[in-house]
Scaffold this active site. Sequence first.
Site, PDB file in Angstrom:
ATOM      1  N   LYS A   1       0.733  -1.199   0.316  1.00  0.00           N
ATOM      2  CA  LYS A   1      -0.282   0.225   0.122  1.00  0.00           C
ATOM      3  C   LYS A   1       0.922   1.360   0.009  1.00  0.00           C
ATOM      4  O   LYS A   1       1.971   1.270   0.437  1.00  0.00           O
ATOM      5  CB  LYS A   1      -1.033   0.066   1.113  1.00  0.00           C
ATOM      6  CG  LYS A   1      -0.389   0.078   2.397  1.00  0.00           C
ATOM      7  CD  LYS A   1      -0.026   1.454   3.354  1.00  0.00           C
ATOM      8  CE  LYS A   1       0.452   1.531   4.519  1.00  0.00           C
ATOM      9  NZ  LYS A   1       1.540   2.642   4.891  1.00  0.00           N
TER      10      LYS A   1
ATOM     11  N   ASP B   1      -2.743  -1.634  10.088  1.00  0.00           N
ATOM     12  CA  ASP B   1      -3.125  -1.374   8.550  1.00  0.00           C
ATOM     13  C   ASP B   1      -3.620  -2.681   7.885  1.00  0.00           C
ATOM     14  O   ASP B   1      -4.088  -2.804   6.892  1.00  0.00           O
ATOM     15  CB  ASP B   1      -1.548  -1.343   8.210  1.00  0.00           C
ATOM     16  CG  ASP B   1      -0.930  -0.076   7.856  1.00  0.00           C
ATOM     17  OD1 ASP B   1      -1.661   0.965   8.037  1.00  0.00           O
ATOM     18  OD2 ASP B   1       0.335  -0.087   8.052  1.00  0.00           O
TER      19      ASP B   1
HETATM   20  O1  C5P Z   1      -0.890  -1.594  14.791  1.00  0.00           O
HETATM   21  P1  C5P Z   1       0.485  -1.714  14.387  1.00  0.00           P
HETATM   22  O2  C5P Z   1       1.478  -2.798  15.099  1.00  0.00           O
HETATM   23  O3  C5P Z   1       0.893  -1.494  13.051  1.00  0.00           O
HETATM   24  O4  C5P Z   1       1.178  -0.252  14.943  1.00  0.00           O
HETATM   25  C1  C5P Z   1       2.678  -0.080  15.411  1.00  0.00           C
HETATM   26  C2  C5P Z   1       3.015   1.078  16.154  1.00  0.00           C
HETATM   27  O5  C5P Z   1       2.603   2.302  15.469  1.00  0.00           O
HETATM   28  C3  C5P Z   1       1.890   1.083  17.601  1.00  0.00           C
HETATM   29  O6  C5P Z   1       2.333   0.392  18.582  1.00  0.00           O
HETATM   30  C4  C5P Z   1       1.930   2.551  17.658  1.00  0.00           C
HETATM   31  O7  C5P Z   1       2.910   3.000  18.463  1.00  0.00           O
HETATM   32  C5  C5P Z   1       1.831   3.220  16.264  1.00  0.00           C
HETATM   33  N1  C5P Z   1       0.834   3.584  15.537  1.00  0.00           N
HETATM   34  C6  C5P Z   1       0.082   4.575  16.354  1.00  0.00           C
HETATM   35  N2  C5P Z   1      -1.214   4.941  15.719  1.00  0.00           N
HETATM   36  C7  C5P Z   1      -1.768   4.344  14.796  1.00  0.00           C
HETATM   37  C8  C5P Z   1      -1.011   3.367  14.036  1.00  0.00           C
HETATM   38  C9  C5P Z   1       0.197   2.711  14.692  1.00  0.00           C
HETATM   39  O8  C5P Z   1       0.510   5.445  17.340  1.00  0.00           O
HETATM   40  N3  C5P Z   1      -2.930   4.765  14.375  1.00  0.00           N
END
Ligand code: C5P
Length: 335
Positions: free
Chosen positions: A18, A156
């Site tokens: 993406k 994502d």
């Molecule tokens: O959900 P994912 O594991 O992809 O997110 C990785 C990190 O990115 C989270 O632990 C957080 O620190 C940050 N994040 C965030 N806000 C989002 C997506 C991700 O703060 N909407």
Amino acid sequence: MSDPANRLAPVVRLAPAKLNLTLAIIGRRPDGFHALHSIMAPLALADGLSLAAAAGPLDTLHVSGPGLDRLALGPTADNLVLRAIDAARRAVGGARPTPALAARLEKRIPIAAGLAGGSSDAAAAFDGALEAWNAGGDAVLSAEERQRAAARLGSDVPFFLAAGVALVEGRGERVTALPGAIRGEPAGILLIVPRIRLATPAVFAAYVASGAAINGATRLTSDHLAGELQRGLSARSLHDRAGILASANDLLPASTSLEPALVPFRRALARLAGRPIGLSGSGPALWVLYPSLADAQSAERVVRAAIDAGALLAPGDGPPFIAATTIVSPPSADA
Ligand code: C5P
């Protein structure tokens, strides 16, 4: 495999990368995640995933792909593909037999790049496992239940279950398809990914530490593009908006604060391509928009030649990953 309950049809999926055309941070949530307003587009650049019956009682994963030695993928047991199959099994909860699966993943998307390759693999594995167990569609789980399970795998992941250019909000769990998307010829994208690893949590932490105020301009750009893609936009019109989109990522200052060498590299690329350069997600994937794949391919040759000649110096551990690809848009009725 003599037990008929264990018989399953092999499933083959493409797991697209993406691109964030915009990424506005519009607040911080009580759970610590950030509330986003982002236009995300699936690319033709994709990993390949196949699922078949496993020989033994446990799910297995085999990963292959060009340059895998450089990808430093980490232990297989931590791979999101296995976690996604497990999540799908728990979601089915005994409503269907869920025999062990052998997953084969062909990696083509650079990892930890801002292209969400791991999340896309997870979405393909989650959805593919349901199909393999004859538990796909709404038969066993509603669309909302599938989206909720996907969101637990990563911010994502829900985007990839929806398929298509979409507005992504909340932490990533609210996905609104933009049905007009990009009409006619697919938009060309040149991706340049320096061999630098940027961990998403570190980039968000740098964003918080910077004390940056909410940037209303990025949100406005994102809102405006959402409206245009709702109605439908040609690749040329999208390309005309490249300048404003290239500056509509609120994580850019945080990413460059962690990797300052990205700043001169992005500037040098912009000079070479004569085009604005955007950042996808938390980076370090850089993108250049073109009206067609052929235009992106011509630019790819120019960038490769400059790197080979030493005229363009990429930061990181070796030459960058470079690929000309397109935004995948479902065909629209009046295209
Ligand atoms: O959900 P994912 O594991 O992809 O997110 C990785 C990190 O990115 C989270 O632990 C957080 O620190 C940050 N994040 C965030 N806000 C989002 C997506 C991700 O703060 N909407």
